[in-house]
Design a protein around this motif. Structure first.
Motif, PDB file in Angstrom:
ATOM      1  N   LYS A   1       0.844  -1.190   0.000  1.00 20.90           N
ATOM      2  CA  LYS A   1       0.000   0.000   0.000  1.00 20.90           C
ATOM      3  C   LYS A   1       0.883   1.245   0.000  1.00 20.90           C
ATOM      4  CE  LYS A   1      -3.675  -2.259   2.681  1.00 20.90           C
ATOM      5  NZ  LYS A   1      -4.445  -2.218   3.950  1.00 20.90           N
ATOM      6  N   LEU A   2       0.383   2.311  -0.601  1.00 24.90           N
ATOM      7  CA  LEU A   2       1.118   3.575  -0.663  1.00 24.90           C
ATOM      8  C   LEU A   2       0.221   4.708  -0.196  1.00 24.90           C
ATOM      9  CD1 LEU A   2       3.532   5.374  -1.563  1.00 24.90           C
ATOM     10  CD2 LEU A   2       2.447   5.473  -3.814  1.00 24.90           C
ATOM     11  N   LEU A   3       0.728   5.496   0.740  1.00 22.55           N
ATOM     12  CA  LEU A   3       0.025   6.685   1.211  1.00 22.55           C
ATOM     13  C   LEU A   3       0.959   7.877   1.062  1.00 22.55           C
ATOM     14  CD1 LEU A   3      -2.402   8.029   2.676  1.00 22.55           C
ATOM     15  CD2 LEU A   3      -1.244   7.487   4.838  1.00 22.55           C
ATOM     16  N   ILE A   4       0.453   8.964   0.490  1.00 23.89           N
ATOM     17  CA  ILE A   4       1.257  10.165   0.271  1.00 23.89           C
ATOM     18  C   ILE A   4       0.628  11.329   1.026  1.00 23.89           C
ATOM     19  CG2 ILE A   4       2.246  11.742  -1.422  1.00 23.89           C
ATOM     20  CD1 ILE A   4       1.885   9.556  -3.512  1.00 23.89           C
ATOM     21  N   LYS A   5       1.436  11.977   1.858  1.00 24.10           N
ATOM     22  CA  LYS A   5       1.005  13.180   2.567  1.00 24.10           C
ATOM     23  C   LYS A   5       1.886  14.331   2.102  1.00 24.10           C
ATOM     24  CE  LYS A   5      -0.322  10.614   6.760  1.00 24.10           C
ATOM     25  NZ  LYS A   5      -0.074  10.456   8.215  1.00 24.10           N
ATOM     26  N   THR A   6       1.274  15.382   1.617  1.00 25.59           N
ATOM     27  CA  THR A   6       2.058  16.501   1.113  1.00 25.59           C
ATOM     28  C   THR A   6       1.527  17.821   1.671  1.00 25.59           C
ATOM     29  OG1 THR A   6       2.839  17.624  -0.903  1.00 25.59           O
ATOM     30  CG2 THR A   6       0.634  16.628  -0.977  1.00 25.59           C
ATOM     31  N   ASP A   7       2.456  18.688   2.063  1.00 26.10           N
ATOM     32  CA  ASP A   7       2.134  20.011   2.592  1.00 26.10           C
ATOM     33  C   ASP A   7       3.198  20.967   2.072  1.00 26.10           C
ATOM     34  OD1 ASP A   7       2.001  22.369   4.223  1.00 26.10           O
ATOM     35  OD2 ASP A   7       0.821  21.221   5.680  1.00 26.10           O
ATOM     36  N   GLU A   8       2.765  22.001   1.365  1.00 26.84           N
ATOM     37  CA  GLU A   8       3.736  22.901   0.736  1.00 26.84           C
ATOM     38  C   GLU A   8       4.593  23.644   1.751  1.00 26.84           C
ATOM     39  OE1 GLU A   8       0.673  26.687   0.166  1.00 26.84           O
ATOM     40  OE2 GLU A   8       1.399  25.587  -1.585  1.00 26.84           O
ATOM     41  N   ASN A   9       4.163  23.687   3.010  1.00 30.56           N
ATOM     42  CA  ASN A   9       4.939  24.375   4.042  1.00 30.56           C
ATOM     43  C   ASN A   9       5.837  23.426   4.843  1.00 30.56           C
ATOM     44  OD1 ASN A   9       3.772  26.951   3.495  1.00 30.56           O
ATOM     45  ND2 ASN A   9       1.929  26.290   4.595  1.00 30.56           N
ATOM     46  N   ILE A  10       5.569  22.130   4.764  1.00 32.53           N
ATOM     47  CA  ILE A  10       6.334  21.165   5.550  1.00 32.53           C
ATOM     48  C   ILE A  10       7.157  20.245   4.670  1.00 32.53           C
ATOM     49  CG2 ILE A  10       6.160  19.271   7.205  1.00 32.53           C
ATOM     50  CD1 ILE A  10       3.572  20.514   8.222  1.00 32.53           C
ATOM     51  N   GLY A  11       6.535  19.697   3.619  1.00 32.59           N
ATOM     52  CA  GLY A  11       7.220  18.766   2.739  1.00 32.59           C
ATOM     53  C   GLY A  11       6.296  17.624   2.340  1.00 32.59           C
ATOM     54  N   THR A  12       6.899  16.531   1.896  1.00 26.46           N
ATOM     55  CA  THR A  12       6.136  15.382   1.424  1.00 26.46           C
ATOM     56  C   THR A  12       6.594  14.129   2.145  1.00 26.46           C
ATOM     57  OG1 THR A  12       5.945  16.388  -0.769  1.00 26.46           O
ATOM     58  CG2 THR A  12       5.468  14.045  -0.606  1.00 26.46           C
ATOM     59  N   GLU A  13       5.607  13.303   2.561  1.00 26.43           N
ATOM     60  CA  GLU A  13       5.913  12.039   3.222  1.00 26.43           C
ATOM     61  C   GLU A  13       5.268  10.898   2.443  1.00 26.43           C
ATOM     62  OE1 GLU A  13       5.941  10.020   7.664  1.00 26.43           O
ATOM     63  OE2 GLU A  13       4.402  11.497   7.177  1.00 26.43           O
ATOM     64  N   TYR A  14       6.071   9.877   2.140  1.00 22.54           N
ATOM     65  CA  TYR A  14       5.596   8.674   1.474  1.00 22.54           C
ATOM     66  C   TYR A  14       5.607   7.539   2.503  1.00 22.54           C
ATOM     67  CZ  TYR A  14       7.311  11.443  -2.488  1.00 22.54           C
ATOM     68  OH  TYR A  14       7.581  12.444  -3.382  1.00 22.54           O
ATOM     69  N   ILE A  15       4.477   6.866   2.649  1.00 21.09           N
ATOM     70  CA  ILE A  15       4.386   5.744   3.587  1.00 21.09           C
ATOM     71  C   ILE A  15       4.057   4.494   2.778  1.00 21.09           C
ATOM     72  CG2 ILE A  15       3.266   4.818   5.647  1.00 21.09           C
ATOM     73  CD1 ILE A  15       2.479   7.715   6.339  1.00 21.09           C
ATOM     74  N   ILE A  16       4.988   3.543   2.763  1.00 18.52           N
ATOM     75  CA  ILE A  16       4.828   2.318   1.983  1.00 18.52           C
ATOM     76  C   ILE A  16       4.732   1.146   2.948  1.00 18.52           C
ATOM     77  CG2 ILE A  16       5.790   0.904   0.134  1.00 18.52           C
ATOM     78  CD1 ILE A  16       7.677   3.624  -0.144  1.00 18.52           C
ATOM     79  N   ASN A  17       3.685   0.348   2.828  1.00 16.50           N
ATOM     80  CA  ASN A  17       3.504  -0.845   3.649  1.00 16.50           C
ATOM     81  C   ASN A  17       3.543  -2.080   2.755  1.00 16.50           C
ATOM     82  OD1 ASN A  17       1.776   1.472   5.094  1.00 16.50           O
ATOM     83  ND2 ASN A  17       2.570   0.067   6.629  1.00 16.50           N
ATOM     84  N   ILE A  18       4.453  -3.014   3.075  1.00 18.03           N
ATOM     85  CA  ILE A  18       4.653  -4.207   2.252  1.00 18.03           C
ATOM     86  C   ILE A  18       4.634  -5.444   3.141  1.00 18.03           C
ATOM     87  CG2 ILE A  18       6.247  -5.402   0.696  1.00 18.03           C
ATOM     88  CD1 ILE A  18       7.375  -2.600  -0.013  1.00 18.03           C
ATOM     89  N   PRO A  19       3.821  -6.458   2.804  1.00 21.37           N
ATOM     90  CA  PRO A  19       3.811  -7.688   3.610  1.00 21.37           C
ATOM     91  C   PRO A  19       5.057  -8.531   3.360  1.00 21.37           C
ATOM     92  CG  PRO A  19       2.321  -7.903   1.740  1.00 21.37           C
ATOM     93  CD  PRO A  19       2.823  -6.494   1.725  1.00 21.37           C
ATOM     94  N   CYS A  20       5.650  -9.055   4.438  1.00 23.06           N
ATOM     95  CA  CYS A  20       6.829  -9.920   4.354  1.00 23.06           C
ATOM     96  C   CYS A  20       6.711 -11.026   5.396  1.00 23.06           C
ATOM     97  CB  CYS A  20       8.114  -9.127   4.600  1.00 23.06           C
ATOM     98  SG  CYS A  20       8.510  -7.921   3.328  1.00 23.06           S
ATOM     99  N   GLN A  21       7.548 -12.042   5.237  1.00 26.28           N
ATOM    100  CA  GLN A  21       7.657 -13.103   6.229  1.00 26.28           C
ATOM    101  C   GLN A  21       8.915 -12.866   7.056  1.00 26.28           C
ATOM    102  OE1 GLN A  21       5.689 -15.777   6.908  1.00 26.28           O
ATOM    103  NE2 GLN A  21       4.154 -15.313   5.355  1.00 26.28           N
TER     104      GLN A  21
END
Length: 564
Positions: free
Chosen positions: A404-424
């Motif tokens: 899954k990919l979630l993107i949070k962006t704020d022109e005053n703070i910056g951009t955050e990418y959150i990637i969740n990947i299932p693993c064993q």
């Protein structure tokens, strides 16, 4: 004697009355006759009109039937009518023509159709006709190959529908069409062959380019470790950075094509989490220095040291996002954190957080980059041709590996990418936070030499020089035949086997070596990133896989694992 006078008056009256009655009757008869004549004339006129109308309708029907017949002949559509369940079949001439027969000599029965169906399609044919004639379904559609008079098999699309039922609801009449789809099938197969050829060509091209890139990147890394003038180190850095950029570009082209054709594969195998940030740091260091961007990597203690997943794809996703983020201006900091959430049965959710604190005007367009590069951008950032290429396939890779990919962006703070990947993973096996290994740490002590099997002299010599750094003695086999012969004559601690070689490839060579009861660990090297190589390799007893270009630390850790 006097004659008695006769009274005629009554007779006259009677005759008069009779005459009047006769006149009235005659007049009535005349009226009736006249009316009948009128009716007959009207009937004749009506009949004439009806005959003319009937003739006109018949003519129009004949013209329509002729037009439909011409249309059916032009389109190659055959119409059939089946009297259920096993009654006769009435067809137009087109079905016989479709199969290259004369309509007059063509048998139109279910049994004849079944006999002329391809053996592989007869079960499908029987099922379709059985279900519709027995009332299981009201319509059917199936693709069947029928025997043509020239001996070839011809594809027809059969469609049918129940148009009449008896009082019990059982099918009585079935109307259907047979469409000639032979050319369409051939066109689809031709297109599929083109796709397969394209993918094969891209795979071969990727291998042929990755192989020399292994030497370019590997020797550049070795050169940077040597004592040499600063100017020469700058040259080596440039060569190394260009080689890695070219590698990302080639991988992106292949991945985009594979994703479009649904051939993007996932190769899951155990990997050491330490390697992820080490290789990302090495890959991005030069570009970060040029852009004056600080890269910070942090691994939380909850992350297991070893996970099972597609290491290459996880690294590709993270590297693509960071490298494309760095193209948006200079100076600043990009921080990457690795965390994990334990699930049930040893399943972990690997969480990668990438935070870019540079609040540039381009942050508003970040999400659009995952759909492809923008049509125009400010020249400060290198133009559209340099932005978003890696990201155009990144989202597809995340979806394919179940992430899954979630993107949070704020022109005053910056951009955050959150990637969740299932693993064993394994609980309790936490990751030790390590930086790059020093030369003194990467030392190996083996009882026997390592055998390097590679048909490319540059790559073979590169691996030999890397092994010399590790303090390991090695010998080189130039192909699979040499490897089979040398393993018969000598004992080796480990075999480093290139997969893609002419003649006997690495998998075949390993299979033959294993058949000789030689259990020496085999570390496979491949420029391909295909699932079939991993599966075939596991089947013949390959111990580990390393993708080209070779990471020195990955190679060291793999050798260390099998030297214990």
């Amino acid at each position: 004697m006097f004659r008695e006078e006769i009274n005629y008056y009554p007779y006259v009256v009677t005759l008069t009355i009779l005459l009047i009655i006769a006149i009235i009757v005659s007049f009535g008869i005349l009226i009736i006759v006249f009316r009948q004549r009128k009716i007959i004339e009207l009937d004749k006129k009506y009949l004439k009109t009806e005959v003319e109308r009937k003739n006109k309708i018949e003519l129009e029907l004949e013209v329509s039937q002729h037009a439909i017949s011409l249309a059916l002949e032009g389109t190659g559509i055959a119409i059939f009518e089946l009297i259920a369940p096993f009654g006769p079949i009435r067809c137009n001439d087109q079905f016989a023509i479709q199969l290259g027969h004369c309509p007059d000599n063509f048998h139109e029965t279910i049994e004849h159709w079944r006999e002329n169906a391809h053996p592989d399609d007869q079960a499908n044919f029987r099922s379709a006709f059985h279900d519709i004639t027995n009332g299981v379904i009201s319509t059917f559609e199936c693709e069947i190959r029928f025997l043509h008079s020239n001996g070839d098999w011809k594809w027809l699309l059969c469609r049918g529908e129940v148009i009449e039922r008896n009082s019990d609801g059982e099918p009585q009449r079935i109307l259907g069409v047979n469409l000639d789809i032979d050319d369409l099938k051939k066109a689809v197969e031709f297109a599929a062959n083109i796709k397969r050829t394209q993918l094969s060509l891209l795979g071969s091209m990727g291998h042929e380019i990755r192989t020399p890139l292994t030497s370019i990147i590997g020797y550049s890394e070795l050169l940077l470790e040597e004592t040499c003038p600063e100017k020469n180190k700058d040259y080596a850095h440039t060569i190394l950075d260009s080689g890695r950029n070219l590698l990302r570009t080639i991988s992106g082209v292949i991945d985009i094509s594979s994703a479009k054709n649904g051939k993007l594969v996932v190769v899951e195998r155990p990997f050491q989490v330490n390697l992820l940030f080490d290789q990302m740091r090495d890959s991005l260091r030069v570009m970060a220095e040029q852009k004056r961007i600080a890269l910070e990597f942090k691994v939380h203690e909850s992350v297991p040291s070893t996970l099972v997943g597609d290491f290459g794809r996880i690294k590709q996703i993270s590297t693509n996002i960071i490298s494309d983020s760095m193209k948006f201006g200079e100076m600043g900091e990009i921080k990457t954190e690795l965390n994990s959430i334990a699930k049930d049965n040893g399943v972990y959710e690997l969480e990668i957080r990438i935070f870019d604190n540079r609040h540039t005007d381009t942050n508003a367009h970040v999400i659009n980059l995952f759909e492809g590069a923008p049509k125009s951008t400010d020249g400060l950032f290198g133009g559209a041709s340099r932005i978003g290429f890696g990201l155009s396939v990144t989202k597809q890779i995340i979806d394919i590996i179940g992430g899954k990919l979630l993107i949070k962006t704020d022109e005053n703070i910056g951009t955050e990418y959150i990637i969740n990947i299932p693993c064993q993973g394994q609980e309790g096996n936490q990751c030790k936070i390590e930086g790059p290994l020093s030369k003194d740490q990467m030392k190996i002590s083996l009882a026997y030499p390592i055998l390097i099997v590679d048909d490319d002299p540059c790559n073979a010599n590169l691996i030999q020089k890397i092994l010399e750094k590790f303090g390991a003695h090695s010998e080189i086999a130039r192909d699979g035949y040499d490897a089979i012969r040398m393993t018969k004559e000598e004992v080796y601690s480990i075999i480093i086997m290139d997969i893609d070689m002419p003649g006997i490839d690495g998998i075949q060579a390993t299979q033959i070596i294993r058949s000789q009861s030689i259990n020496t660990p085999v570390i496979a090297l491949s420029a391909h990133e295909a699932l079939e190589y991993s599966e075939r390799g596991n089947d013949v007893g390959i111990s580990d896989f390393i993708s080209k270009p070779i990471s020195q630390k990955e190679l060291f850790l793999s050798i260390q694992k099998y030297s214990e």
